[in-house]
Structures are given as structure tokens and as C-alpha cells.
Design a protein around this motif. Sequence first.
Motif, PDB file in Angstrom:
ATOM      1  N   VAL A 124      43.816 -73.726  46.770  1.00  0.00           N
ATOM      2  CA  VAL A 124      44.061 -74.938  45.979  1.00  0.00           C
ATOM      3  C   VAL A 124      45.528 -74.962  45.560  1.00  0.00           C
ATOM      4  CG1 VAL A 124      43.449 -76.241  43.909  1.00  0.00           C
ATOM      5  CG2 VAL A 124      41.694 -74.895  45.108  1.00  0.00           C
ATOM      6  N   PRO A 125      46.314 -75.929  46.054  1.00  0.00           N
ATOM      7  CA  PRO A 125      47.720 -76.001  45.673  1.00  0.00           C
ATOM      8  C   PRO A 125      47.883 -76.346  44.196  1.00  0.00           C
ATOM      9  CG  PRO A 125      47.148 -77.710  47.275  1.00  0.00           C
ATOM     10  CD  PRO A 125      45.906 -76.969  46.981  1.00  0.00           C
ATOM     11  N   ALA A 126      49.031 -76.003  43.648  1.00  0.00           N
ATOM     12  CA  ALA A 126      49.295 -76.233  42.230  1.00  0.00           C
ATOM     13  C   ALA A 126      49.245 -77.713  41.876  1.00  0.00           C
ATOM     14  CB  ALA A 126      50.658 -75.650  41.861  1.00  0.00           C
ATOM     15  N   GLU A 127      49.496 -78.590  42.870  1.00  0.00           N
ATOM     16  CA  GLU A 127      49.528 -80.028  42.597  1.00  0.00           C
ATOM     17  C   GLU A 127      48.139 -80.614  42.318  1.00  0.00           C
ATOM     18  OE1 GLU A 127      52.868 -78.866  45.314  1.00  0.00           O
ATOM     19  OE2 GLU A 127      50.698 -78.555  45.281  1.00  0.00           O
ATOM     20  N   LEU A 128      47.085 -79.893  42.661  1.00  0.00           N
ATOM     21  CA  LEU A 128      45.722 -80.393  42.464  1.00  0.00           C
ATOM     22  C   LEU A 128      45.099 -79.710  41.253  1.00  0.00           C
ATOM     23  CD1 LEU A 128      43.455 -82.212  43.582  1.00  0.00           C
ATOM     24  CD2 LEU A 128      42.652 -80.238  44.902  1.00  0.00           C
ATOM     25  N   ALA A 129      44.660 -80.501  40.289  1.00  0.00           N
ATOM     26  CA  ALA A 129      44.041 -79.957  39.079  1.00  0.00           C
ATOM     27  C   ALA A 129      42.782 -79.177  39.426  1.00  0.00           C
ATOM     28  CB  ALA A 129      43.719 -81.088  38.111  1.00  0.00           C
ATOM     29  N   GLY A 130      42.573 -78.076  38.729  1.00  0.00           N
ATOM     30  CA  GLY A 130      41.429 -77.223  39.019  1.00  0.00           C
ATOM     31  C   GLY A 130      40.093 -77.906  38.821  1.00  0.00           C
ATOM     32  N   ASP A 131      39.960 -78.712  37.747  1.00  0.00           N
ATOM     33  CA  ASP A 131      38.684 -79.383  37.527  1.00  0.00           C
ATOM     34  C   ASP A 131      38.413 -80.424  38.599  1.00  0.00           C
ATOM     35  OD1 ASP A 131      40.709 -81.058  36.615  1.00  0.00           O
ATOM     36  OD2 ASP A 131      39.657 -81.669  34.787  1.00  0.00           O
ATOM     37  N   MET A 132      39.462 -81.071  39.104  1.00  0.00           N
ATOM     38  CA  MET A 132      39.278 -82.026  40.197  1.00  0.00           C
ATOM     39  C   MET A 132      38.835 -81.305  41.470  1.00  0.00           C
ATOM     40  SD  MET A 132      41.970 -84.812  41.823  1.00  0.00           S
ATOM     41  CE  MET A 132      42.038 -85.763  40.299  1.00  0.00           C
ATOM     42  N   ALA A 133      39.427 -80.155  41.755  1.00  0.00           N
ATOM     43  CA  ALA A 133      39.027 -79.379  42.931  1.00  0.00           C
ATOM     44  C   ALA A 133      37.570 -78.956  42.840  1.00  0.00           C
ATOM     45  CB  ALA A 133      39.929 -78.157  43.082  1.00  0.00           C
ATOM     46  N   ALA A 134      37.082 -78.692  41.623  1.00  0.00           N
ATOM     47  CA  ALA A 134      35.696 -78.247  41.446  1.00  0.00           C
ATOM     48  C   ALA A 134      34.682 -79.346  41.742  1.00  0.00           C
ATOM     49  CB  ALA A 134      35.493 -77.716  40.030  1.00  0.00           C
ATOM     50  N   THR A 135      35.132 -80.605  41.836  1.00  0.00           N
ATOM     51  CA  THR A 135      34.208 -81.700  42.175  1.00  0.00           C
ATOM     52  C   THR A 135      33.973 -81.811  43.674  1.00  0.00           C
ATOM     53  OG1 THR A 135      35.892 -83.448  42.473  1.00  0.00           O
ATOM     54  CG2 THR A 135      35.150 -83.016  40.220  1.00  0.00           C
ATOM     55  N   LEU A 136      34.777 -81.107  44.474  1.00  0.00           N
ATOM     56  CA  LEU A 136      34.808 -81.359  45.909  1.00  0.00           C
ATOM     57  C   LEU A 136      33.738 -80.653  46.748  1.00  0.00           C
ATOM     58  CD1 LEU A 136      38.696 -81.150  46.451  1.00  0.00           C
ATOM     59  CD2 LEU A 136      37.295 -83.223  46.348  1.00  0.00           C
ATOM     60  N   PRO A 137      33.449 -79.352  46.536  1.00  0.00           N
ATOM     61  CA  PRO A 137      32.731 -78.613  47.589  1.00  0.00           C
ATOM     62  C   PRO A 137      31.365 -79.152  47.985  1.00  0.00           C
ATOM     63  CG  PRO A 137      33.753 -77.092  46.046  1.00  0.00           C
ATOM     64  CD  PRO A 137      33.883 -78.454  45.452  1.00  0.00           C
ATOM     65  N   CYS A 138      30.373 -79.089  47.113  1.00  0.00           N
ATOM     66  CA  CYS A 138      29.003 -79.419  47.528  1.00  0.00           C
ATOM     67  C   CYS A 138      28.889 -80.863  48.003  1.00  0.00           C
ATOM     68  CB  CYS A 138      28.024 -79.160  46.385  1.00  0.00           C
ATOM     69  SG  CYS A 138      26.293 -79.348  46.855  1.00  0.00           S
ATOM     70  N   ALA A 139      29.342 -81.812  47.162  1.00  0.00           N
ATOM     71  CA  ALA A 139      29.198 -83.228  47.516  1.00  0.00           C
ATOM     72  C   ALA A 139      30.070 -83.600  48.704  1.00  0.00           C
ATOM     73  CB  ALA A 139      29.538 -84.101  46.308  1.00  0.00           C
ATOM     74  N   GLY A 140      31.323 -83.151  48.693  1.00  0.00           N
ATOM     75  CA  GLY A 140      32.224 -83.498  49.788  1.00  0.00           C
ATOM     76  C   GLY A 140      31.804 -82.889  51.105  1.00  0.00           C
ATOM     77  N   MET A 141      31.423 -81.612  51.081  1.00  0.00           N
ATOM     78  CA  MET A 141      31.002 -80.952  52.311  1.00  0.00           C
ATOM     79  C   MET A 141      29.698 -81.547  52.838  1.00  0.00           C
ATOM     80  SD  MET A 141      31.892 -76.971  51.405  1.00  0.00           S
ATOM     81  CE  MET A 141      33.549 -76.489  50.904  1.00  0.00           C
ATOM     82  N   ALA A 142      28.759 -81.858  51.938  1.00  0.00           N
ATOM     83  CA  ALA A 142      27.498 -82.479  52.371  1.00  0.00           C
ATOM     84  C   ALA A 142      27.765 -83.826  53.033  1.00  0.00           C
ATOM     85  CB  ALA A 142      26.558 -82.646  51.185  1.00  0.00           C
ATOM     86  N   ILE A 160      24.232 -95.892  53.537  1.00  0.00           N
ATOM     87  CA  ILE A 160      24.349 -94.713  52.687  1.00  0.00           C
ATOM     88  C   ILE A 160      23.488 -94.969  51.463  1.00  0.00           C
ATOM     89  CG2 ILE A 160      25.924 -93.284  51.331  1.00  0.00           C
ATOM     90  CD1 ILE A 160      28.119 -94.066  53.376  1.00  0.00           C
ATOM     91  N   ASP A 161      22.321 -94.335  51.450  1.00  0.00           N
ATOM     92  CA  ASP A 161      21.339 -94.560  50.387  1.00  0.00           C
ATOM     93  C   ASP A 161      21.735 -93.711  49.177  1.00  0.00           C
ATOM     94  OD1 ASP A 161      19.145 -95.646  49.209  1.00  0.00           O
ATOM     95  OD2 ASP A 161      17.672 -94.375  50.225  1.00  0.00           O
ATOM     96  N   GLY A 162      21.975 -94.363  48.049  1.00  0.00           N
ATOM     97  CA  GLY A 162      22.442 -93.653  46.867  1.00  0.00           C
ATOM     98  C   GLY A 162      23.958 -93.529  46.860  1.00  0.00           C
ATOM     99  N   GLY A 163      24.641 -94.664  47.029  1.00  0.00           N
ATOM    100  CA  GLY A 163      26.088 -94.636  47.212  1.00  0.00           C
ATOM    101  C   GLY A 163      26.883 -94.259  45.984  1.00  0.00           C
ATOM    102  N   ALA A 164      26.311 -94.379  44.783  1.00  0.00           N
ATOM    103  CA  ALA A 164      27.061 -94.075  43.567  1.00  0.00           C
ATOM    104  C   ALA A 164      26.991 -92.610  43.183  1.00  0.00           C
ATOM    105  CB  ALA A 164      26.571 -94.937  42.408  1.00  0.00           C
ATOM    106  N   GLY A 165      26.100 -91.856  43.816  1.00  0.00           N
ATOM    107  CA  GLY A 165      26.073 -90.416  43.583  1.00  0.00           C
ATOM    108  C   GLY A 165      27.299 -89.766  44.194  1.00  0.00           C
ATOM    109  N   ALA A 166      27.545 -88.508  43.837  1.00  0.00           N
ATOM    110  CA  ALA A 166      28.769 -87.844  44.304  1.00  0.00           C
ATOM    111  C   ALA A 166      28.815 -87.760  45.829  1.00  0.00           C
ATOM    112  CB  ALA A 166      28.876 -86.451  43.684  1.00  0.00           C
ATOM    113  N   VAL A 167      27.708 -87.384  46.480  1.00  0.00           N
ATOM    114  CA  VAL A 167      27.681 -87.326  47.948  1.00  0.00           C
ATOM    115  C   VAL A 167      27.928 -88.711  48.518  1.00  0.00           C
ATOM    116  CG1 VAL A 167      26.308 -86.810  49.990  1.00  0.00           C
ATOM    117  CG2 VAL A 167      26.131 -85.335  47.989  1.00  0.00           C
ATOM    118  N   GLY A 168      27.255 -89.711  47.951  1.00  0.00           N
ATOM    119  CA  GLY A 168      27.421 -91.078  48.427  1.00  0.00           C
ATOM    120  C   GLY A 168      28.848 -91.572  48.308  1.00  0.00           C
ATOM    121  N   GLN A 169      29.511 -91.241  47.201  1.00  0.00           N
ATOM    122  CA  GLN A 169      30.894 -91.684  47.011  1.00  0.00           C
ATOM    123  C   GLN A 169      31.808 -91.123  48.092  1.00  0.00           C
ATOM    124  OE1 GLN A 169      32.564 -91.523  43.019  1.00  0.00           O
ATOM    125  NE2 GLN A 169      30.519 -91.595  42.114  1.00  0.00           N
ATOM    126  N   PHE A 170      31.663 -89.838  48.380  1.00  0.00           N
ATOM    127  CA  PHE A 170      32.473 -89.247  49.447  1.00  0.00           C
ATOM    128  C   PHE A 170      32.091 -89.831  50.802  1.00  0.00           C
ATOM    129  CE2 PHE A 170      32.995 -85.637  46.379  1.00  0.00           C
ATOM    130  CZ  PHE A 170      34.387 -85.657  46.323  1.00  0.00           C
TER     131      PHE A 170
END
Length: 342
Positions: A124-142, A160-170
Motif C-alpha cells: 500500500v503506497p503512502a498516498e493511499l489512506a490505510g482505512d480506504m485500502a481496508a475497504t478493497l480486498p473482499c468486496a473488490g476481489m469478489a 448486478i443484483d444488489g448494486g449498492a452493496g460493496a461488491v455491487g459498487q465495485f
Amino acid sequence: MSDTDISPQYTLPQTMRAIVLPEPNEKICLADVEYAVPECADNELLIKVEYVGLNPVDGLFAKSGFCKWQYPHILGLDAVGVVVKAGKGVFPGVGTRVMWHASIGDQGALSEYTKVANYAVSVVPAELAGDMAATLPCAGMAALISLDKINITEGDTVLIDGGAGAVGQFAIQFAKQRGADVFTTAAKRNHKLVKQLGADVVFAYQDKDLCEKIRRELGPQGFDAVIDTVGGASTIRNIELMRFCGRIACLNPLPHFEQELMYRRAPNIGVVSLGGAWLANSLCAQQRLSFMGNLLIEGALSGDIKTPEITAVDFNAQAVSAALHKQLDGGFTGKQVVKIST
């Protein structure tokens, strides 16, 4: 001479704070405990955890348990932290901030320190906030795996069924980047959000005339593909809305399918399982988690991918229990992130 690097910034303690599930329970009763700081194997990194992103699966398994768990069990699959101990020559080295999706079969990340295989993390580069990076793995990878399962190409129609959920948003954002025409379902209060993310057409998921309205908008041919984040009866409905031999990626256990539906639609069904990378002991799949993490970080840094809105959660058992209930109650559209340390 030691074959281990230890960060000079930290004096490693013998024990650490952790949040554990004493046993599966419907109320998601958790406990604050002191544990020994874990020992690492040659290819493992010791991480001082900074942030842990919560997911619906954390709440589901807190209630039901998981077949590979021993209790008490530390929850938490998505995390960001700093490497404080690593083998000589192991990359990434001490002092590097990393992000990862942890093994579902092992102890989780809701603790001050944890260990993870070095080849499964993303820097994780210094330019990306740690809490923002923590939103990425499960939902983004799924979302990425789902799109690969349904083989989206330019011009495809995808629901995309359930578009407002984190997986749906990505998934909405990645599907648009691949040139798809994106249809989605969401509560009416979230229609503006999913439109801003790129959805072409949005339907109210509680509309009793949902199928009729989709067919009126789409025409008789049916969707080329579906990402099904909901499961249950919705999976059956979504297959009905697909064209013959359409593709569907399912993120939840499959319901019982009537034989007639399977013959009439002949769907290509793909099951999405991030945990399978660890449970199958597949080094290739675990490394792919790292590659997907790199892609997500790059997208978040460039602004090509908008991350879900963050709700901060305190690092204590009561606050995490309440947050997991909130995940499962429905209607939550952002990501809850537990701040462990900075």
C-alpha cells in the motif's frame, strides 16, 4: 547472525489485544482478550495491524461458525498493517505497509498483530489512506472474480443484483470499464449512488413487478450475464431473467434448482469463493489475491475506482458485535472499518 529482520521502530511485545468469538452464537457475543503475539514461519510476515475491514461473511460465520475454526476464534479477513518482522530477504520487507485478504481457515486479523504469507499481500503506497485500502480486498476481489467468471466483454448486458452493496459498487464500475451495459437492483434511496458509479438502468429491488419491468426495459432476449450477490430465491429469479446459456456468478450458497429451469435456461453457473484460495491450498490462487489487490490499489489511487463510504468502528468487542449486526440487518451501503492502531 539472525535470519530475521525486526523493525527498529517497534519493541515487539509478548502479548497483544484481540477480539475473539468464544463460540458461534446468534447474538454475535464477542470477547476482548489477551493473546500471545503469533510466531511466523519462513515465508510469513508479522504485521502490526492498523485497520480491519468488516464484511457480511464475518457476521454470518460469527453466528453459524465455520468448519475449519477452533474456538475461541479471532474474526476479520480484510486488513492493512505494517510489516514488523520478516525473514532475511523476504519481500515485502520490514516497515512496508501491506493489504491482504486473510485465510478463512486460520485466525483472523482483529488483533494488534497477525501473520500472513508474504506472497498473498499487496503493498500500500503512502498516498493511499490505510482505512480506504481496508475497504478493497473482499468486496473488490469478489467483484473482479465474478466478472472473470461471467467473461464480460464489450456490449454485454449484465445484471448486478444488489448494486449498492460493496461488491455491487465495485462490480458496476469494473463492468462499465469492460464496456458492458449495466443493469442493477438497489433500494430507491441508493439509486443516485449506483447511477453515479455507472449503472445504466436501476430497478427497485423490492418492486413486486420487478421481473416485468426488467423485461420491458431489456426486451425478450434476457441478460447475457448476472452477478448474484444476494442468493436464495433471487438466484432462481435471476436465472429466469437470463438468455439461454447465459452466465451467472453466485457469491452465496446455491438454492435448489428445479430440473425444468436448468434444461430451459442451461445456465453457466460460476461460484465465487475467495476463501477457496486458502482452503484448496492453492499457491497460485493465493498469489492471485495479491495481484488483484495491486489492481484495486492502482484503481483507488488513480480515481478510476471509487471506494465505498467508510464508517469507523472502535476496537472493542461490543462495537464490533454491533457493527456485524448492522452488516447483516440489510440496507448498509458502505464499509465498516475497525481502527486497530496507527
